[in-house]
Design a protein around this motif. Structure first.
Motif, PDB file in Angstrom:
ATOM      1  N   THR A   1       0.824  -1.210   0.000  1.00  0.00           N
ATOM      2  CA  THR A   1       0.000   0.000   0.000  1.00  0.00           C
ATOM      3  C   THR A   1       0.859   1.262   0.000  1.00  0.00           C
ATOM      4  O   THR A   1       0.485   2.270  -0.586  1.00  0.00           O
ATOM      5  N   SER A   2       2.012   1.203   0.652  1.00  0.00           N
ATOM      6  CA  SER A   2       2.886   2.380   0.751  1.00  0.00           C
ATOM      7  C   SER A   2       3.949   2.419  -0.337  1.00  0.00           C
ATOM      8  O   SER A   2       4.500   3.485  -0.639  1.00  0.00           O
TER       9      SER A   2
ATOM     10  N   LEU B   1       1.106  -3.391  -7.258  1.00  0.00           N
ATOM     11  CA  LEU B   1      -0.061  -2.624  -6.828  1.00  0.00           C
ATOM     12  C   LEU B   1       0.375  -1.802  -5.627  1.00  0.00           C
ATOM     13  O   LEU B   1       0.950  -2.331  -4.678  1.00  0.00           O
ATOM     14  N   SER B   2       0.094  -0.499  -5.653  1.00  0.00           N
ATOM     15  CA  SER B   2       0.496   0.356  -4.546  1.00  0.00           C
ATOM     16  C   SER B   2      -0.528   1.458  -4.345  1.00  0.00           C
ATOM     17  O   SER B   2      -1.643   1.399  -4.864  1.00  0.00           O
ATOM     18  N   GLY B   3      -0.144   2.475  -3.554  1.00  0.00           N
ATOM     19  CA  GLY B   3      -1.018   3.600  -3.285  1.00  0.00           C
ATOM     20  C   GLY B   3      -0.184   4.837  -3.014  1.00  0.00           C
ATOM     21  O   GLY B   3       1.049   4.793  -3.067  1.00  0.00           O
TER      22      GLY B   3
ATOM     23  N   LEU C   1       8.523   1.945  -5.328  1.00  0.00           N
ATOM     24  CA  LEU C   1       8.150   1.104  -6.460  1.00  0.00           C
ATOM     25  C   LEU C   1       8.133   1.893  -7.757  1.00  0.00           C
ATOM     26  O   LEU C   1       8.238   1.319  -8.840  1.00  0.00           O
ATOM     27  N   ALA C   2       8.001   3.215  -7.639  1.00  0.00           N
ATOM     28  CA  ALA C   2       8.056   4.061  -8.831  1.00  0.00           C
ATOM     29  C   ALA C   2       9.453   3.977  -9.440  1.00  0.00           C
ATOM     30  O   ALA C   2      10.453   4.174  -8.761  1.00  0.00           O
TER      31      ALA C   2
ATOM     32  N   LEU D   1       0.450  -0.037 -10.663  1.00  0.00           N
ATOM     33  CA  LEU D   1      -0.922   0.432 -10.479  1.00  0.00           C
ATOM     34  C   LEU D   1      -1.007   1.127  -9.122  1.00  0.00           C
ATOM     35  O   LEU D   1      -1.042   0.462  -8.081  1.00  0.00           O
ATOM     36  N   ILE D   2      -1.008   2.453  -9.123  1.00  0.00           N
ATOM     37  CA  ILE D   2      -1.028   3.237  -7.895  1.00  0.00           C
ATOM     38  C   ILE D   2      -2.446   3.726  -7.634  1.00  0.00           C
ATOM     39  O   ILE D   2      -2.983   4.545  -8.396  1.00  0.00           O
TER      40      ILE D   2
END
Length: 203
Positions: free
Chosen positions: A127-128, A151-153, A159-160, A167-168
């Motif tokens: 998530t982070s 998959l992130s947020g 992860l960038a 997929l943010i």
């Protein structure tokens, strides 16, 4: 007498949670069509080439990894041929041995090194975007010629620039990000079933 009310305005809380969920869902729908298509196309190519999809994450994201992998190997909409997927969060012997002998950061990297093959897809869930073992797992995936997806947020964290596709979910609320992650994961299952010709129907 109700036990709810002294410290919680339940109607307000209830409405606010649904409102935030709907806002994040709408923003996710607008933002992630292109990277979702990339993830789907990479997954189709991997499965059609005899490969597999590896999922991994920590805590709630570990549960998501297991949930999505199970939908693929067993069934999502209806009975059909299995789709090769593994959650790297379930083998307690491997997890405890790697954690004890090599360190927690290597939990997923070591399994990716052992099980991954060029052309497979590795999907890290964080998530982070700052979970070190997820980052190391994706670094190992990229080094070995796998597609390193995530998959992130929030802002995607570390992860960038590492995961592609990434997929943010456009939110900084962990619960909302996790809700979108499982939705995106289930959408991947449904889209794969149809794209591989395993389930009939339009859409």
């Amino acid at each position: 007498m109700s036990l709810v009310g002294e410290n919680l305005d339940l109607p307000d809380f209830y409405a606010a949670e649904f409102a935030e969920h709907k806002d994040v869902a709408a923003a996710t729908e607008r933002a992630l069509m292109a990277p979702f298509q990339q993830l789907l196309e990479a997954s189709i190519k991997a499965i059609e080439g005899g490969g597999k999809i590896l999922f991994f994450g920590n805590g709630g994201s570990a549960s998501d990894a297991q949930h999505i992998a199970t939908e693929l190997t067993v069934r999502y909409v209806t009975d059909r041929a299995p789709i090769a997927a593994i959650a790297l969060t379930t083998d307690t012997s491997a997890l405890t041995a790697i954690g004890n002998d090599m360190g927690f950061e290597e939990l997923f990297a070591r399994q990716v090194a052992a099980l991954g093959r060029p052309g497979d897809v590795a999907v890290g869930i964080s998530t982070s975007g700052r979970s070190r073992n997820v980052i190391r797992g994706l670094e190992a995936a990229r080094d070995q010629g796998l597609i390193a997806a995530a998959l992130s947020g929030g802002d995607g964290g570390q992860l960038a620039g590492l995961a592609d596709p990434l997929l943010i979910v456009p939110s900084r609320t962990t619960a909302r990000i996790q809700e979108m992650h499982i939705m995106l994961g289930q959408m991947l299952c449904g889209a794969l079933e149809k794209s591989l010709g395993l389930v009939q129907g339009h859409g």
